[in-house]
Design a protein around this motif. Structure first.
Motif, PDB file in Angstrom:
ATOM      1  N   GLU A 153       0.860  -0.999  -0.012  1.00 23.57           N
ATOM      2  CA  GLU A 153      -0.109  -0.063  -0.111  1.00 23.57           C
ATOM      3  C   GLU A 153       0.725   1.253  -0.114  1.00 23.57           C
ATOM      4  OE1 GLU A 153      -3.250   0.175  -0.410  1.00 23.57           O
ATOM      5  OE2 GLU A 153      -3.921  -1.751   0.331  1.00 23.57           O
ATOM      6  N   GLY A 154       2.005   1.124   0.352  1.00 29.85           N
ATOM      7  CA  GLY A 154       2.947   2.223   0.466  1.00 29.85           C
ATOM      8  C   GLY A 154       4.294   2.010  -0.198  1.00 29.85           C
ATOM      9  N   ALA A 155       5.169   1.906   0.503  1.00 30.56           N
ATOM     10  CA  ALA A 155       6.626   2.159  -0.312  1.00 30.56           C
ATOM     11  C   ALA A 155       6.965   0.621  -0.778  1.00 30.56           C
ATOM     12  CB  ALA A 155       7.626   2.174   0.609  1.00 30.56           C
ATOM     13  N   ALA A 156       7.597   0.304  -1.988  1.00 30.39           N
ATOM     14  CA  ALA A 156       8.018  -1.039  -2.116  1.00 30.39           C
ATOM     15  C   ALA A 156       8.928  -1.813  -1.183  1.00 30.39           C
ATOM     16  CB  ALA A 156       8.994  -1.107  -3.483  1.00 30.39           C
ATOM     17  N   LEU A 157       8.392  -3.060  -1.191  1.00 31.27           N
ATOM     18  CA  LEU A 157       9.445  -3.708  -0.058  1.00 31.27           C
ATOM     19  C   LEU A 157      10.233  -4.769  -0.869  1.00 31.27           C
ATOM     20  CD1 LEU A 157      10.190  -5.373   2.537  1.00 31.27           C
ATOM     21  CD2 LEU A 157       8.017  -6.829   2.337  1.00 31.27           C
ATOM     22  N   ASN A 158      11.488  -4.555  -0.981  1.00 28.30           N
ATOM     23  CA  ASN A 158      12.535  -5.370  -1.764  1.00 28.30           C
ATOM     24  C   ASN A 158      12.887  -6.432  -0.829  1.00 28.30           C
ATOM     25  OD1 ASN A 158      15.004  -6.344  -2.801  1.00 28.30           O
ATOM     26  ND2 ASN A 158      15.194  -4.288  -3.930  1.00 28.30           N
ATOM     27  N   LEU A 159      12.427  -7.650  -1.013  1.00 21.14           N
ATOM     28  CA  LEU A 159      12.792  -8.856  -0.078  1.00 21.14           C
ATOM     29  C   LEU A 159      14.333  -9.210  -0.397  1.00 21.14           C
ATOM     30  CD1 LEU A 159       9.734 -11.313  -1.188  1.00 21.14           C
ATOM     31  CD2 LEU A 159      10.289 -10.060   0.906  1.00 21.14           C
ATOM     32  N   THR A 160      14.921  -9.024  -1.489  1.00 22.52           N
ATOM     33  CA  THR A 160      16.029  -9.516  -1.766  1.00 22.52           C
ATOM     34  C   THR A 160      17.025  -8.443  -1.146  1.00 22.52           C
ATOM     35  OG1 THR A 160      15.508 -10.069  -3.819  1.00 22.52           O
ATOM     36  CG2 THR A 160      17.875  -9.983  -3.358  1.00 22.52           C
ATOM     37  N   ARG A 161      16.905  -7.299  -1.189  1.00 22.06           N
ATOM     38  CA  ARG A 161      17.923  -6.121  -0.730  1.00 22.06           C
ATOM     39  C   ARG A 161      17.969  -6.250   1.060  1.00 22.06           C
ATOM     40  NH1 ARG A 161      21.531  -3.707  -4.215  1.00 22.06           N
ATOM     41  NH2 ARG A 161      20.452  -3.735  -6.546  1.00 22.06           N
ATOM     42  N   THR A 162      16.660  -6.386   1.427  1.00 18.97           N
ATOM     43  CA  THR A 162      16.478  -6.368   2.769  1.00 18.97           C
ATOM     44  C   THR A 162      17.151  -7.527   3.586  1.00 18.97           C
ATOM     45  OG1 THR A 162      14.351  -5.241   2.491  1.00 18.97           O
ATOM     46  CG2 THR A 162      14.846  -6.272   4.473  1.00 18.97           C
ATOM     47  N   ILE A 163      16.916  -8.527   3.042  1.00 16.92           N
ATOM     48  CA  ILE A 163      17.659  -9.781   3.495  1.00 16.92           C
ATOM     49  C   ILE A 163      19.194  -9.748   3.169  1.00 16.92           C
ATOM     50  CG2 ILE A 163      17.952 -12.433   3.320  1.00 16.92           C
ATOM     51  CD1 ILE A 163      14.933 -12.488   2.692  1.00 16.92           C
ATOM     52  N   TRP A 164      19.692  -9.179   2.053  1.00 12.80           N
ATOM     53  CA  TRP A 164      20.988  -9.161   1.695  1.00 12.80           C
ATOM     54  C   TRP A 164      21.891  -8.170   2.719  1.00 12.80           C
ATOM     55  CZ3 TRP A 164      22.595 -11.592  -3.145  1.00 12.80           C
ATOM     56  CH2 TRP A 164      24.059 -11.382  -3.467  1.00 12.80           C
ATOM     57  N   GLU A 165      21.182  -7.152   2.993  1.00 11.63           N
ATOM     58  CA  GLU A 165      21.862  -6.082   3.702  1.00 11.63           C
ATOM     59  C   GLU A 165      21.913  -6.447   5.060  1.00 11.63           C
ATOM     60  OE1 GLU A 165      19.732  -2.729   2.618  1.00 11.63           O
ATOM     61  OE2 GLU A 165      20.707  -2.612   0.770  1.00 11.63           O
ATOM     62  N   ALA A 166      20.826  -7.234   5.793  1.00  9.23           N
ATOM     63  CA  ALA A 166      21.145  -7.745   7.003  1.00  9.23           C
ATOM     64  C   ALA A 166      21.709  -9.180   7.268  1.00  9.23           C
ATOM     65  CB  ALA A 166      19.462  -8.163   7.557  1.00  9.23           C
ATOM     66  N   SER A 167      22.402  -9.617   6.264  1.00 13.68           N
ATOM     67  CA  SER A 167      23.025 -10.904   6.428  1.00 13.68           C
ATOM     68  C   SER A 167      24.422 -10.615   6.265  1.00 13.68           C
ATOM     69  CB  SER A 167      22.730 -11.898   5.212  1.00 13.68           C
ATOM     70  OG  SER A 167      22.848 -11.539   3.989  1.00 13.68           O
ATOM     71  N   PRO A 168      25.396 -11.459   7.092  1.00 15.32           N
ATOM     72  CA  PRO A 168      26.855 -11.161   7.055  1.00 15.32           C
ATOM     73  C   PRO A 168      27.333 -11.565   5.795  1.00 15.32           C
ATOM     74  CG  PRO A 168      26.254 -13.136   8.028  1.00 15.32           C
ATOM     75  CD  PRO A 168      25.107 -12.562   7.747  1.00 15.32           C
TER      76      PRO A 168
END
Length: 441
Positions: free
Chosen positions: A426-441
């Motif tokens: 409903e709002g901003a796009a949720l980038n599944l790939t980047r969100t997980i990539w940037e949170a993982s070592p």
């Protein structure tokens, strides 16, 4: 972060599927939805079977992907029934009995032979919408795949439930972990085959478990869009690496692409420019956006990069209008993703059928629908140095539009593609790939 309540998410998902099935059956004039999981298929003139591929209409309902010969039956107002084939077999691994967060939502019958399903299926096949292929038929339950039912279900499958997003999030975690392992193998000088093995080990999935064949391309091989050759020896000079690979979780797919340069230099700068453009395009995955317009935005953005890096002489707008940009970016911006890597109904006008046309001159775009909350799409702009397409520019009299000296300098690197899986909300796009990539070592 607190773990999601899969039981609650799944029950919401099942309620959504039931409502869709009710509407689809009413539209088609049927009383029951009957979905075979599918059967093992054998190679011609041989006794070797192909890897089993479950019917997507079956795995939409429950996280069971390796139970050939099983059936799902849904009747409006009733609990769905799973007819689960668990044969007596000492040659192969027998599917484990159903268990987990989803089983209480079903009436489950265990059968030992495929023929036993007959007594448990609805008695009148004429009142059934049977979704599957002909090989799954058990007389009189023969797949009929009625268009009004299939069109409705496939159209609405684009709108993912919260449960489905969670399944795709887990598939993405697995894919990101494996992509990191693949990059390490590339940096260490491994061959394409060696990188592929590192990926599979990190994903903890064999080739038959992955949602599609890995594209692992070194150097010029990156200019072959669906390269699956897997050389067993590394090239003498290692310049670049493109990997397009995903993972599967409970029947759902992730689809991720990254490109790397071995050394700093112009090609690494070109990758960074493409990465910035790709992020901008991902942020445009918003409700109401026509995906066709987003695809054309990608062409204009790539044309600007071509001009910035002195790969073309003409203005970006001219490059798009004349088709010069298509020689460097010949595929579509992306596609829907979910139960299938290239999810269905990408061109559907509505849940009653019809087709939304592709932009003229862009035959390979796989999605033409307007984006809406719940849709999950890939965003994968590319820039390649493909000899055949570049030669066609010369044949069409567009050779002067291209700086051939710069193109020749980049040819040995093959090309660039960067791909993320993005949820429209409903709002901003949720980038599944980047969100997980940037949170993982």
């Amino acid at each position: 972060m607190m773990a999601p309540d899969l039981n609650a998410l799944y029950r919401e998902h099942l309620a959504a599927l039931s409502a869709r099935a009710d509407a689809a059956l009413e539209r088609g004039g049927f009383d029951h939805l009957v979905v075979p999981a599918g059967v093992l298929k054998y190679q011609l003139f041989d006794d070797r079977d192909y890897p089993f591929a479950v019917n997507p209409q079956f795995k939409a309902w429950l996280p069971v992907t390796q139970a050939p010969g099983s059936w799902l039956v849904y009747t409006p107002g009733q609990k769905p029934r799973l007819i689960f084939l668990q044969p007596h077999d000492y040659w192969h691994v027998v599917p484990a009995a159903p268990s987990g967060y989803w089983v209480d939502a079903f009436d489950i019958d265990i059968i030992r032979t495929p023929a036993e399903a007959t007594a448990l299926l609805p008695t009148s096949s004429a009142r059934c919408a049977v979704l599957g292929d002909a090989d799954s038929a058990i007389w009189p339950m023969v797949p009929n795949n009625p268009a009004p039912v299939v069109q409705y279900l496939e159209y609405h499958r684009a709108y993912k439930t919260a449960y489905e997003i969670e399944m795709m999030r887990e598939a993405t975690r697995m894919g990101v972990r494996a992509h990191r392992a693949a990059e390490r193998a590339f940096r260490a000088g491994a061959s394409e085959f060696g990188i592929h093995l590192a990926y599979c080990q990190a994903a903890r999935q064999d080739v038959v478990d992955l949602p599609y064949r890995n594209i692992v391309a070194l150097n010029e091989h990156a200019a072959v869009l669906h390269y699956t050759g897997l050389d067993t020896l590394p090239p003498k000079t290692l310049r670049s690496f493109l990997i397009d690979a995903g993972a599967s979780y409970n029947g759902y797919a992730s689809d991720i692409t990254r490109t790397y340069a071995k050394e700093d230099g112009p090609f690494e700068s070109l990758i960074q420019a493409m990465d910035r453009l790709q992020r901008e395009l991902c942020n445009k995955v918003t409700a109401g956006t026509d995906y066709r317009a987003l695809h054309l935005d990608a062409h204009l953005g790539i044309a600007r990069i071509l001009r910035e890096f002195d790969l073309i002489h003409v203005d970006p707008e001219v490059a798009v209008e004349t088709g010069v940009s298509s020689a460097f970016f010949p595929h579509g911006l992306g596609h829907g993703i979910g139960l299938q890597v290239h999810d269905v109904a990408g061109f559907a006008e509505s849940d009653s059928g019809g087709t939304r046309a592709k932009p003229e001159g862009h035959p390979y775009l796989r999605l033409t629908r307007d984006l809406a909350p719940g849709m999950v799409v890939t965003i994968e702009p590319g820039l390649y140095f493909i000899d055949m397409l570049l030669e066609e520019l010369k044949d069409r009299g567009l050779g002067p539009s291209v700086n051939w000296d710069t193109v020749n300098a980049f040819r040995p690197y093959g090309g660039i593609r960067i791909e993320d899986d993005v949820v429209c909300t409903e709002g901003a796009a949720l980038n599944l790939t980047r969100t997980i990539w940037e949170a993982s070592p």
